[in-house]
Motif scaffolding. Structure first.
Motif, PDB file in Angstrom:
ATOM      1  N   LEU A 189       1.375  -6.149 -63.988  1.00 40.96           N
ATOM      2  CA  LEU A 189       1.937  -7.087 -64.964  1.00 40.96           C
ATOM      3  C   LEU A 189       3.178  -6.496 -65.639  1.00 40.96           C
ATOM      4  O   LEU A 189       4.166  -7.197 -65.882  1.00 40.96           O
ATOM      5  CB  LEU A 189       0.868  -7.453 -66.009  1.00 40.96           C
ATOM      6  CG  LEU A 189       1.275  -8.462 -67.073  1.00 40.96           C
ATOM      7  CD1 LEU A 189       1.786  -9.762 -66.454  1.00 40.96           C
ATOM      8  CD2 LEU A 189       0.098  -8.768 -68.001  1.00 40.96           C
ATOM      9  N   GLN A 190       3.126  -5.197 -65.905  1.00 43.84           N
ATOM     10  CA  GLN A 190       4.293  -4.525 -66.494  1.00 43.84           C
ATOM     11  C   GLN A 190       5.505  -4.712 -65.583  1.00 43.84           C
ATOM     12  O   GLN A 190       6.600  -5.055 -66.035  1.00 43.84           O
ATOM     13  CB  GLN A 190       3.985  -3.029 -66.664  1.00 43.84           C
ATOM     14  CG  GLN A 190       5.140  -2.219 -67.233  1.00 43.84           C
ATOM     15  CD  GLN A 190       4.943  -0.718 -67.014  1.00 43.84           C
ATOM     16  OE1 GLN A 190       4.419  -0.291 -65.972  1.00 43.84           O
ATOM     17  NE2 GLN A 190       5.341   0.074 -67.986  1.00 43.84           N
ATOM     18  N   GLU A 191       5.278  -4.514 -64.291  1.00 45.99           N
ATOM     19  CA  GLU A 191       6.382  -4.640 -63.327  1.00 45.99           C
ATOM     20  C   GLU A 191       6.873  -6.072 -63.219  1.00 45.99           C
ATOM     21  O   GLU A 191       8.068  -6.332 -63.144  1.00 45.99           O
ATOM     22  CB  GLU A 191       5.939  -4.105 -61.958  1.00 45.99           C
ATOM     23  CG  GLU A 191       5.967  -2.588 -61.917  1.00 45.99           C
ATOM     24  CD  GLU A 191       5.211  -1.984 -60.737  1.00 45.99           C
ATOM     25  OE1 GLU A 191       4.673  -2.754 -59.908  1.00 45.99           O
ATOM     26  OE2 GLU A 191       5.163  -0.739 -60.664  1.00 45.99           O
ATOM     27  N   GLU A 192       5.920  -7.011 -63.252  1.00 47.17           N
ATOM     28  CA  GLU A 192       6.299  -8.432 -63.184  1.00 47.17           C
ATOM     29  C   GLU A 192       7.144  -8.824 -64.393  1.00 47.17           C
ATOM     30  O   GLU A 192       8.139  -9.533 -64.262  1.00 47.17           O
ATOM     31  CB  GLU A 192       5.047  -9.308 -63.166  1.00 47.17           C
ATOM     32  CG  GLU A 192       4.455  -9.521 -61.776  1.00 47.17           C
ATOM     33  CD  GLU A 192       3.112 -10.236 -61.832  1.00 47.17           C
ATOM     34  OE1 GLU A 192       2.277  -9.956 -60.957  1.00 47.17           O
ATOM     35  OE2 GLU A 192       2.896 -11.039 -62.757  1.00 47.17           O
ATOM     36  N   LEU A 193       6.727  -8.356 -65.565  1.00 49.47           N
ATOM     37  CA  LEU A 193       7.478  -8.675 -66.787  1.00 49.47           C
ATOM     38  C   LEU A 193       8.884  -8.073 -66.721  1.00 49.47           C
ATOM     39  O   LEU A 193       9.864  -8.726 -67.078  1.00 49.47           O
ATOM     40  CB  LEU A 193       6.747  -8.141 -68.021  1.00 49.47           C
ATOM     41  CG  LEU A 193       5.506  -8.915 -68.473  1.00 49.47           C
ATOM     42  CD1 LEU A 193       4.705  -8.113 -69.493  1.00 49.47           C
ATOM     43  CD2 LEU A 193       5.885 -10.281 -69.070  1.00 49.47           C
ATOM     44  N   ASN A 194       8.964  -6.841 -66.247  1.00 53.79           N
ATOM     45  CA  ASN A 194      10.270  -6.185 -66.148  1.00 53.79           C
ATOM     46  C   ASN A 194      11.198  -6.911 -65.176  1.00 53.79           C
ATOM     47  O   ASN A 194      12.381  -7.087 -65.458  1.00 53.79           O
ATOM     48  CB  ASN A 194      10.113  -4.723 -65.711  1.00 53.79           C
ATOM     49  CG  ASN A 194       9.634  -3.853 -66.859  1.00 53.79           C
ATOM     50  OD1 ASN A 194       9.737  -4.238 -68.020  1.00 53.79           O
ATOM     51  ND2 ASN A 194       9.109  -2.688 -66.532  1.00 53.79           N
ATOM     52  N   ALA A 195      10.622  -7.330 -64.051  1.00 59.76           N
ATOM     53  CA  ALA A 195      11.443  -8.031 -63.054  1.00 59.76           C
ATOM     54  C   ALA A 195      11.926  -9.359 -63.625  1.00 59.76           C
ATOM     55  O   ALA A 195      13.102  -9.733 -63.482  1.00 59.76           O
ATOM     56  CB  ALA A 195      10.632  -8.258 -61.781  1.00 59.76           C
ATOM     57  N   ALA A 196      11.028 -10.066 -64.328  1.00 59.57           N
ATOM     58  CA  ALA A 196      11.403 -11.366 -64.910  1.00 59.57           C
ATOM     59  C   ALA A 196      12.430 -11.176 -66.021  1.00 59.57           C
ATOM     60  O   ALA A 196      13.383 -11.949 -66.146  1.00 59.57           O
ATOM     61  CB  ALA A 196      10.156 -12.072 -65.426  1.00 59.57           C
ATOM     62  N   LEU A 197      12.253 -10.117 -66.815  1.00 62.16           N
ATOM     63  CA  LEU A 197      13.204  -9.841 -67.907  1.00 62.16           C
ATOM     64  C   LEU A 197      14.598  -9.568 -67.337  1.00 62.16           C
ATOM     65  O   LEU A 197      15.610 -10.066 -67.839  1.00 62.16           O
ATOM     66  CB  LEU A 197      12.708  -8.640 -68.726  1.00 62.16           C
ATOM     67  CG  LEU A 197      13.566  -8.202 -69.905  1.00 62.16           C
ATOM     68  CD1 LEU A 197      13.663  -9.306 -70.961  1.00 62.16           C
ATOM     69  CD2 LEU A 197      12.982  -6.933 -70.564  1.00 62.16           C
TER      70      LEU A 197
END
Ligand code: ARG
Length: 255
Positions: free
Chosen positions: A225-233
């Motif tokens: 989820l951390q990675e998903e949030l970073n990619a979306a950000l």
């Protein structure tokens, strides 16, 4: 084996697999992103009277991130010092709450990349003459929100009585009621408060006590989820969406 028995066996298998994959009605909906904030921190997260929608920079940002990630964002309001425990308990997936990234918290949660630059300032009563900066707080009474970096900073002052409150508005009330001499809190929230109240009875000092970065927090074991949030950000920064949200709440250009 005749056809009837085969059919029975087959339907039995279907039922078992449906139960295993959780199609029985109480399935966990992976599409829902359970988000929480402490909705007392305008312009990042707050609730206006008569409006049940949470508003603010963080709220627009997480909704835009959710959209980017194809997840439905469900937001709940949890006291600031209860956010990390709620993550740890698995009650929520993300905390977005003007939360400063620091080492102490990094021991408990994973943070997204920084999404906002902040820092602490001091607010005093408008007629205050003796407090011009941090060093003048020695021997004074200071209010801060419980569990925040402002409260930690206040705890460093010599002979200072720190009064911790659940929400930041209570700190300002206490200042006006002369129960404390100063409030230590995040600059953008102090500035917003002064603007909204036309600086009635209080003023902010120009000294910036710290330089801090806000990040979204997720559970320690949720690297995905951390990675998903970073990619979306990153996506929202690249496509100008982040900038739009920034300008809506702060005007001007973001860094
Ligand atoms: N940035 C400060 C901290 O992380 C204060 C955050 C308070 N947030 C809130 N929604 N009340 O400690």
């Amino acid at each position: 084996m005749n056809k009837k028995i085969l059919a029975l066996l087959f339907s039995g298998l279907l039922i078992i697999s449906a139960a295993l994959t959780g199609c029985g009605g109480n399935a966990k909906d992976d599409k829902v992103l359970k988000v929480a904030c402490s909705a007392d921190f305008a312009p990042f997260e707050f609730q206006e009277e008569g409006n049940k929608e949470y508003q603010g920079f963080d709220m627009d940002l997480i909704r835009a991130l959710g959209k980017e990630m194809g997840r439905n964002v469900e937001i709940s309001n949890i006291a600031f010092d209860g956010l990390i425990p709620a993550l740890e308990a698995g009650n929520i997936d993300v905390a977005i709450s003007g939360m400063t990234i620091n080492d102490e918290r990094k021991g408990k949660v994973l943070f997204s990349d920084p999404y906002y630059e902040s820092g602490l300032t001091i607010v005093v009563r408008a007629d205050e003459e003796s407090i011009k900066g941090f060093k003048d707080l020695e021997g004074k009474k200071v209010a801060a929100q419980i569990g925040t970096t402002g409260s930690k900073e206040a705890a460093k002052i010599k002979d200072c009585e720190v009064k911790n409150f659940n929400v930041i508005s209570e700190c300002f009330m206490e200042l006006k009621a002369k129960g404390v001499d100063a409030v230590i809190n995040d600059k953008p929230v102090n500035d917003n408060y002064l603007k909204k109240t036309n600086g009635e009875g209080v003023k902010a000092l120009s000294e910036k006590l710290t330089s801090e970065n806000y990040g979204m927090a997720v559970r320690k074991d949720n690297k995905k989820l951390q990675e998903e949030l970073n990619a979306a950000l990153k996506k929202l920064k690249d496509n100008g969406e982040y900038q739009k949200i920034y300008e809506k709440w702060f005007g001007g250009a973001s860094k």
